[in-house]
Design an enzyme around this catalytic site. Structure first.
Site, short mmCIF file in Angstrom:
data_model
loop_
_atom_site.label_atom_id
_atom_site.label_comp_id
_atom_site.label_asym_id
_atom_site.label_seq_id
_atom_site.Cartn_x
_atom_site.Cartn_y
_atom_site.Cartn_z
N ILE A 1 34.63 34.18 48.30
CA ILE A 1 33.87 34.77 47.41
C ILE A 1 33.99 36.10 46.88
CG2 ILE A 1 31.42 34.94 46.81
CD1 ILE A 1 32.30 32.03 47.66
N LYS A 2 34.42 36.35 45.60
CA LYS A 2 34.81 37.47 44.97
C LYS A 2 33.44 38.48 44.71
CE LYS A 2 38.53 37.89 42.34
NZ LYS A 2 39.52 37.48 41.16
N ILE A 3 33.50 39.49 45.15
CA ILE A 3 32.40 40.56 44.83
C ILE A 3 32.95 41.82 44.24
CG2 ILE A 3 30.57 41.93 45.93
CD1 ILE A 3 30.29 39.64 48.00
N ILE B 1 36.67 32.47 44.19
CA ILE B 1 35.59 32.25 43.25
C ILE B 1 34.65 33.46 43.08
CG2 ILE B 1 34.17 30.76 44.55
CD1 ILE B 1 33.40 29.26 41.79
N THR C 1 40.90 33.43 40.97
CA THR C 1 40.20 33.02 39.62
C THR C 1 39.32 34.28 39.19
OG1 THR C 1 38.21 31.91 40.48
CG2 THR C 1 40.20 30.61 40.06
#
Length: 372
Positions: free
Chosen positions: A139-141, A108, A44
């Protein structure tokens, strides 16, 4: 019809869906894609959530409850997005279990407005991991300069990460370095490395879009001949870098401690130019231990007429270097292009997030109960 998606999976490419919405979850569509189209993960981003929530489909009851509680718009968005990610993670849990945590993942993203703030990005990553509370979350960084130490810190705490918005080969090497540094930090802290996973999202079609635009402006025969080659060349050379880093002595020490390789993930694989085949960034980026995250239209095209002919990256490195050099020789600066794309990528996600804030705020106001 040949099962191109099955072939793709057999070649070592994990197929992830680049989309999520509540309707996709509740209608059974996501479960169906997993069951019938070899989908083993979901990504996402702020633009995807903005589109899903603005459609209003399936969100009315939760928005109404949030309005009654008078929560802030930012809290409302986090409650809504983490609920979707949690539910998608539950649907994908059997895949996660059967692949020992490699797939069955849902990504996310941290608030894109924090992309240039290391400390806030780490704090947000911890908060999201806690809020979703599922082991199969990534976790998207963003791979900004400030994002690199945030990746190390987050991985070092044992939180799995999807590094996003990677456009340049130099930045990709920095991302892999940040991942290894994070694993070393986690190892020193006594954290079990086998439970930490990561992918590095290397963007493909946007590179062609920007370089082709500049080639078209030149309009020479040489410029026309160079169209549509840079995106693939760039991604293939990224895979070469991946092979180098994950066969190094530094990696060998982590490998002994049961660490997982950070897989290259091909992002932005929807073809933007109708002159190119719509499965270009699927058919021509096949290699073991990669992920291809596709919008649904690309997934359907690959299933219908994708041509999976085995590994299409091996043996391409010299040609790929020559293709990028040809663009550079025409006066188009690679460094300028990739920096512009990173800046634009962050700006686009920020704009989508701001749009989401506005549309959600309007919904909360509309649904707020009258006083008395």
């Amino acid at each position: 019809m040949t099962d191109a998606l099955k072939r793709l999976s057999e070649e070592g490419v994990a197929i992830w869906l680049d989309d999520l919405s509540r309707k996709r979850i509740t209608s059974g569509n996501l479960a169906e894609l997993i069951d019938q189209q070899h989908v083993v993960g979901v990504t996402t981003n702020p633009s995807i959530f903005q589109k899903a929530i603005s459609s209003g489909d399936g969100y009315e009851q939760q928005l109404s409850d949030l309005a009654a509680r008078k929560v802030t718009v930012e809290e409302a968005i986090r409650m809504i997005t983490t609920a979707d990610v949690r539910d998608a993670a539950d649907i994908l849990r059997p895949v996660y279990d059967s692949t020992q945590g490699q797939d069955g993942r849902v990504s996310i993203e941290v608030d894109p407005r924090l992309a240039h703030n290391t400390q806030a990005t780490v704090a947000e990553a911890k908060q999201l991991a806690w809020l979703v509370d599922r082991p199969n979350t990534l976790i998207k960084i963003p791979a900004t300069k400030a994002g690199l130490p945030a990746i190390t810190e987050t991985i070092g705490r044992g939180i799995s990460v999807n590094v996003t918005l990677i456009f340049s080969l130099e930045r990709y090497r920095e991302v892999m370095d940040a991942y290894l540094a994070g694993l070393e930090k986690a190892k020193a802290a006594g954290i079990d490395l086998s439970g930490i996973h990561s992918v590095a999202s290397f963007f493909v079609s946007r590179v062609d879009t920007e370089i082709d635009k500049r080639l078209d402006a030149l309009g020479t025969p040489e410029a026309k001949a160079a169209r549509g080659k840079a995106g693939l060349a760039n991604a293939r050379l990224a895979y070469e870098a991946y092979e180098e880093v994950f066969s190094s002595d530094r990696w060998a020490a982590l490998d002994k401690a049961q660490a997982n390789k950070q897989r290259p993930l091909w992002a932005s694989t929807g073809v933007k130019d109708p002159a190119y085949k719509d499965t270009l960034y699927v058919d021509d980026l096949v290699a073991p231990n990669t992920v291809n995250t596709m919008p649904e239209a690309t997934l359907a095209a690959a299933e219908d007429h994708g041509k999976i002919t085995g590994n299409t990256i091996a043996g391409t490195y010299e040609q790929s270097r020559a293709e990028l050099e040809a663009v550079e020789k025409l006066g188009i600066s690679y460094d300028d292009v990739v920096q512009l794309l990173e800046d634009e990528g962050v700006e686009k996600f920020e704009a989508s997030w701001n749009d989401l804030l506005k549309s959600t705020e309007a919904e909360l106001e509309r649904l707020a109960p009258s006083e008395g």
